[in-house]
Design an enzyme around this catalytic site. Structure first.
Site, PDB file in Angstrom:
ATOM      1  N   LYS A 124       0.815  -1.215   0.000  1.00  0.00           N
ATOM      2  CA  LYS A 124       0.000   0.000   0.000  1.00  0.00           C
ATOM      3  C   LYS A 124       0.850   1.267   0.000  1.00  0.00           C
ATOM      4  O   LYS A 124       0.500   2.245  -0.667  1.00  0.00           O
ATOM      5  CB  LYS A 124      -0.955   0.011   1.197  1.00  0.00           C
ATOM      6  CG  LYS A 124      -0.302   0.233   2.548  1.00  0.00           C
ATOM      7  CD  LYS A 124      -1.341   0.372   3.642  1.00  0.00           C
ATOM      8  CE  LYS A 124      -0.680   0.592   4.989  1.00  0.00           C
ATOM      9  NZ  LYS A 124       0.108   1.831   5.062  1.00  0.00           N
ATOM     10  N   THR A 125       1.966   1.272   0.739  1.00  0.00           N
ATOM     11  CA  THR A 125       2.813   2.471   0.756  1.00  0.00           C
ATOM     12  C   THR A 125       3.389   2.735  -0.628  1.00  0.00           C
ATOM     13  O   THR A 125       3.471   3.882  -1.080  1.00  0.00           O
ATOM     14  CB  THR A 125       3.948   2.310   1.786  1.00  0.00           C
ATOM     15  OG1 THR A 125       3.381   2.033   3.066  1.00  0.00           O
ATOM     16  CG2 THR A 125       4.780   3.576   1.873  1.00  0.00           C
ATOM     17  N   ASP A 148      -3.644   7.729   4.135  1.00  0.00           N
ATOM     18  CA  ASP A 148      -3.105   6.412   4.497  1.00  0.00           C
ATOM     19  C   ASP A 148      -3.804   5.908   5.755  1.00  0.00           C
ATOM     20  O   ASP A 148      -4.270   6.704   6.583  1.00  0.00           O
ATOM     21  CB  ASP A 148      -1.598   6.538   4.734  1.00  0.00           C
ATOM     22  CG  ASP A 148      -0.914   5.191   4.840  1.00  0.00           C
ATOM     23  OD1 ASP A 148      -1.534   4.168   4.470  1.00  0.00           O
ATOM     24  OD2 ASP A 148       0.246   5.159   5.294  1.00  0.00           O
ATOM     25  N   GLU A 149      -3.868   4.575   5.915  1.00  0.00           N
ATOM     26  CA  GLU A 149      -4.456   3.947   7.116  1.00  0.00           C
ATOM     27  C   GLU A 149      -5.833   4.542   7.429  1.00  0.00           C
ATOM     28  O   GLU A 149      -6.137   4.907   8.570  1.00  0.00           O
ATOM     29  CB  GLU A 149      -3.519   4.132   8.319  1.00  0.00           C
ATOM     30  CG  GLU A 149      -2.112   3.605   8.122  1.00  0.00           C
ATOM     31  CD  GLU A 149      -2.019   2.089   8.179  1.00  0.00           C
ATOM     32  OE1 GLU A 149      -3.071   1.418   8.217  1.00  0.00           O
ATOM     33  OE2 GLU A 149      -0.890   1.566   8.182  1.00  0.00           O
ATOM     34  N   GLN A 174      -7.776  -4.597   9.492  1.00  0.00           N
ATOM     35  CA  GLN A 174      -6.693  -4.245  10.414  1.00  0.00           C
ATOM     36  C   GLN A 174      -7.051  -3.038  11.286  1.00  0.00           C
ATOM     37  O   GLN A 174      -6.162  -2.367  11.815  1.00  0.00           O
ATOM     38  CB  GLN A 174      -5.408  -3.953   9.639  1.00  0.00           C
ATOM     39  CG  GLN A 174      -4.842  -5.171   8.920  1.00  0.00           C
ATOM     40  CD  GLN A 174      -3.449  -4.905   8.359  1.00  0.00           C
ATOM     41  OE1 GLN A 174      -2.456  -4.878   9.082  1.00  0.00           O
ATOM     42  NE2 GLN A 174      -3.379  -4.707   7.052  1.00  0.00           N
ATOM     43  N   ARG A 196       1.875 -10.839  10.434  1.00  0.00           N
ATOM     44  CA  ARG A 196       3.228 -10.301  10.635  1.00  0.00           C
ATOM     45  C   ARG A 196       4.278 -11.308  10.171  1.00  0.00           C
ATOM     46  O   ARG A 196       5.442 -10.953   9.968  1.00  0.00           O
ATOM     47  CB  ARG A 196       3.497  -9.995  12.123  1.00  0.00           C
ATOM     48  CG  ARG A 196       2.606  -8.957  12.804  1.00  0.00           C
ATOM     49  CD  ARG A 196       2.491  -7.692  12.018  1.00  0.00           C
ATOM     50  NE  ARG A 196       1.304  -7.722  11.179  1.00  0.00           N
ATOM     51  CZ  ARG A 196       1.087  -6.909  10.156  1.00  0.00           C
ATOM     52  NH1 ARG A 196       1.995  -6.012   9.819  1.00  0.00           N
ATOM     53  NH2 ARG A 196      -0.015  -6.987   9.439  1.00  0.00           N
TER      54      ARG A 196
END
Length: 732
Positions: free
Chosen positions: A34-35, A218-219, A249, A612
């Site tokens: 995503k970044t 973002d987020e 998330q 993770r």
């Protein structure tokens, strides 16, 4: 424009980056890049001439993410990024207010109060107003003020139904006036003031709507109500909003995050223009299958399914420990074995739901000389509440300890101010005594409240003189007021759990000392006159705590195992991940049962933990765990039942350590039924009863003597391994 910008993007990423002008929601799964998509989207817009660098507004949740984004843009475009509006909500709000300080009603050089400064300002205000700080605790006043600010409400809009809440609203209004007079702004004020600035000033609002043609967030799943309202003020008829997030998330409801913002954004702006980034570049297939199957149990989600081109990889290993110490020992063994195979300690993470769980794990790592680092937090014995409790204990054994005295003489608050302590210190210096002696001196310089504290310590000492160590510490935590203080603290639940874990540590310490002596009576007799064995148990425990607190956490730059809560792990990734404490009441946390959608948030938290891991994932739970100084029997987490069996490899025996990367069959290693000559007093096929699990049949044994375990198939609770030393089974 260089097509190389798009060369290494998958079809969905490329579609997101090259979207035509308009608003869109990008559902970006864990590890889906995503970044990279966000950054490349900004570069694409600038490079293709659709917008200038100054016409982009990009909002992140951390300064680290903002810096990373700007660094990537600089590497791809020959531009100076310093003028770009890329930053956190609070950082951008501050920037807006600095430019338009007059319109916002602020002095040009207004100062920002952090949380500690804000609390000090509230205390100063309450003292000036002669407010009873026992009835209106400053910390609760701070929560009231910040909660209303983060919801976009001023004091006049605060809900006040009774005398107590009306007084809080009055304090809020007076506090705001004090801040205005002094030219300061707290963190929640930055965003609220920036929102009010644009909301009330139409020309200014239109100016920024004309300037920022593209807004990227973002987020997005972590936005709260006020943050979303602020963003919407920038959205004119020709503004394109590009929101990137993952509702699976969303784990910060306790901070005010509103997952519903994503669905609302889709309705208000995206209008069905949703792109799902589902290809995962982090984890192997079995790990993703586990994550997908788990999160599919949540009803309130937008829906996506992670996949990878990297293959299935290794199975997800599930270890059924018979105690929390056994669980910790297993983790240590696996970590050391993986490290011998070449996996760096820093590429392994040990995750837990709450900070209190770290104590047993830290003790095992310390004992095994495995370097570790607590990420985003303090080691157990360095935590504030633990150091407070230890200070009380130090005073019981040595009241001359001035450091311990000063730490807790006014904690919890007893109305003993700085001036009183200065007078006490002056009196002690003149007499050449300790602060304790000065406090106990008739007509001493400490005053009645200090003398009252000394009496409290004496009363606690008398009450705990004949108690076992764990019970004594339990009494100290209660009688000192620490327990009540953290119970009343809105954010004190974790600290209470840590204090309870201190009681567990004491119980385990006593048990280990007794076991050691029982195991080697000759050594005990030889050392019976030594200073160490004649030393009071409390002194030995305090020395043990000091040693574990003072050493062994790895220094900066050294290879070390990473320990952290699942919340702290968000955004990180590791070769191998251990998720511990998977029992009902621990994970999912018992508090989730009392909160709306609490279980769904806990499941999202588990989803974050699973994703993770890149290559190796361990899940562990313990049949028995020490809680509040006593053994408790728990049930495996429901999350384990929600995982697909075909990707799991059960490890019910310590000899089944799976350090080799080879994929082994998932069936447990066969055990010999009815061990001949076992010394447990039980046999295979015998009917037994357990206080919690009911009646069942013994189907297997393992070990001998104090380490013996028995496998019982219970009628209601299923099959479980139980440590006979703690199980308290009886013939049925």
């Amino acid at each position: 424009m260089s097509l190389s910008l798009l060369e290494n993007l998958n079809p969905e990423q490329r579609a997101a980056v090259t979207l035509p002008h308009g608003s869109a929601l990008i559902l970006a799964g864990a590890g889906s890049g995503k970044t990279r998509v966000l950054t490349t989207r900004m570069v694409w817009l600038i490079q293709s001439g659709q917008v200038s660098p100054l016409g982009v507004l990009a909002v992140t949740f951390t300064n680290k993410a903002a810096k990373e984004m700007l660094t990537r843009i600089s590497a791809m475009l020959p531009i100076n990024t310093r003028g770009m509006w890329v930053g956190t909500f609070h950082g951008l709000a501050n920037r807006l207010l600095r430019i338009h300080y007059r319109e916002a009603g602020l002095p040009q050089s207004f100062q920002i109060l952090d949380s500690a400064d804000q609390l000090s300002a509230i205390k100063r205000l309450m003292k000036a107003m002669n407010v009873d700080t026992e009835k209106y605790e400053p910390k609760k006043v701070q929560w009231f003020i910040n909660g209303h600010k983060e919801a976009g409400r001023r004091a006049r809009d605060a809900e006040a139904h009774d005398e107590y809440s009306m007084r809080l609203a009055e304090l809020y209004e007076t506090y705001d006036a004090q801040c205005q007079r002094e030219g300061v702004a707290d963190f929640p004020e930055l965003l609220l003031r920036a929102y009010e600035l644009l909301y009330r000033n139409e020309p200014l609002r239109e100016h920024y709507r004309d300037r920022f043609k593209h807004i990227l967030i973002d987020e997005f799943q972590d936005t709260n109500t006020l943050q979303y309202r602020w963003l919407k003020l920038f959205a004119g008829p020709h503004t394109a909003l590009f929101a990137v997030g993952d509702d699976d998330q969303s784990i910060y409801a306790f901070r005010g995050a509103n997952t519903a913002n994503m669905a609302e954004f889709e309705r208000e702006f995206a209008h069905g223009n949703v792109i799902k980034l589902e290809q995962n570049y982090r984890s192997h297939g079995h790990i993703l299958t586990a994550a997908n199957t788990l999160i599919s149990q949540n009803a309130h989600r937008l829906g996506k399914n992670l996949w990878t081109a990297e293959g299935d990889g290794e199975p997800v290993r599930v270890f059924n420990a018979y105690s929390d110490q056994d669980e910790a020992s297993f983790v240590v063994d696996e970590v050391r074995a993986l490290n011998r195979e070449g996996v760096a300690l820093s590429d392994m993470a040990l995750l837990y739901r709450s900070n209190a769980q770290s104590r047993v794990l830290e003790h095992a790592l310390f004992s095994a000389s495995v370097p570790y680092r607590v990420y985003g937090g303090l080691r157990f014995f360095e935590r504030q509440e633990i150091k407070h409790a230890l200070a009380y204990l130090r005073l019981l054994t040595n009241p001359e300890d001035d450091g311990a005295f000063l730490r807790v003489v006014n904690f919890p608050a007893r109305g003993i101010g700085t001036r009183t302590l200065e007078q006490l210190a002056d009196g002690a210096a003149r007499a050449g005594t300790s602060l304790w002696q000065a406090a106990c001196t008739p007509k001493g310089s400490g005053g009645g409240k200090v003398a009252g504290f000394a009496r409290l310590i004496e009363e606690i000492k008398a009450a705990t003189r004949d108690l076992p160590l764990a019970e004594a510490i339990d009494h100290v935590i209660e009688a000192s007021g620490l327990a009540d203080y953290y119970r009343a603290d809105k954010e004190g639940a974790d600290r209470l759990e840590n204090l309870n874990e201190l009681i567990n540590a004491a119980a385990l310490f006593s048990e280990e000392f007794v076991s050691l002596n029982a195991a080697d009576p000759a050594a005990t007799a030889e050392a019976s006159a030594s200073a160490e064995t004649t030393q009071p148990e409390l002194d030995r425990f305090l020395a043990h705590a000091a040693l574990e607190a003072g050493e062994h956490q790895a220094g900066a730059g050294h290879d070390a195992l990473q320990l952290m809560t699942v919340h702290a792990a968000k955004g990180l990734e590791f070769h191998a991940v251990f998720i511990t404490g998977l029992e009902e009441g621990l994970f999912p946390h018992e508090q989730s049962a009392h909160e709306e959608n609490g279980l769904e948030e806990e499941r999202r938290l588990m989803y974050v933990a699973i994703t993770r891991a890149r290559r190796r994932l361990y899940l562990s739970h313990a049949q028995s765990r020490m809680l509040h100084g006593q053994i408790r029997y728990g049930l495996p987490s429901r999350f384990l039942d929600e995982l697909p069996e075909q990707v799991l490899l059960p490890l019910n025996h310590r000899s089944e350590s799976t350090v080799s990367p080879a994929y082994r069959a998932s069936a447990p290693i066969p055990r010999s039924q009815g061990q001949s000559g076992n010394d447990t007093g039980y046999k295979v096929g015998q009917s037994v009863a357990h206080a919690r699990f009911g009646t069942g049949i013994i189907i297997d044994f393992e070990g001998r003597g104090p380490d013996a375990r028995v496998q019982v198939k219970f009628r209601e609770a299923g099959t479980k391994w139980l440590a006979l030393a703690y199980a308290k089974l009886s013939p049925a």
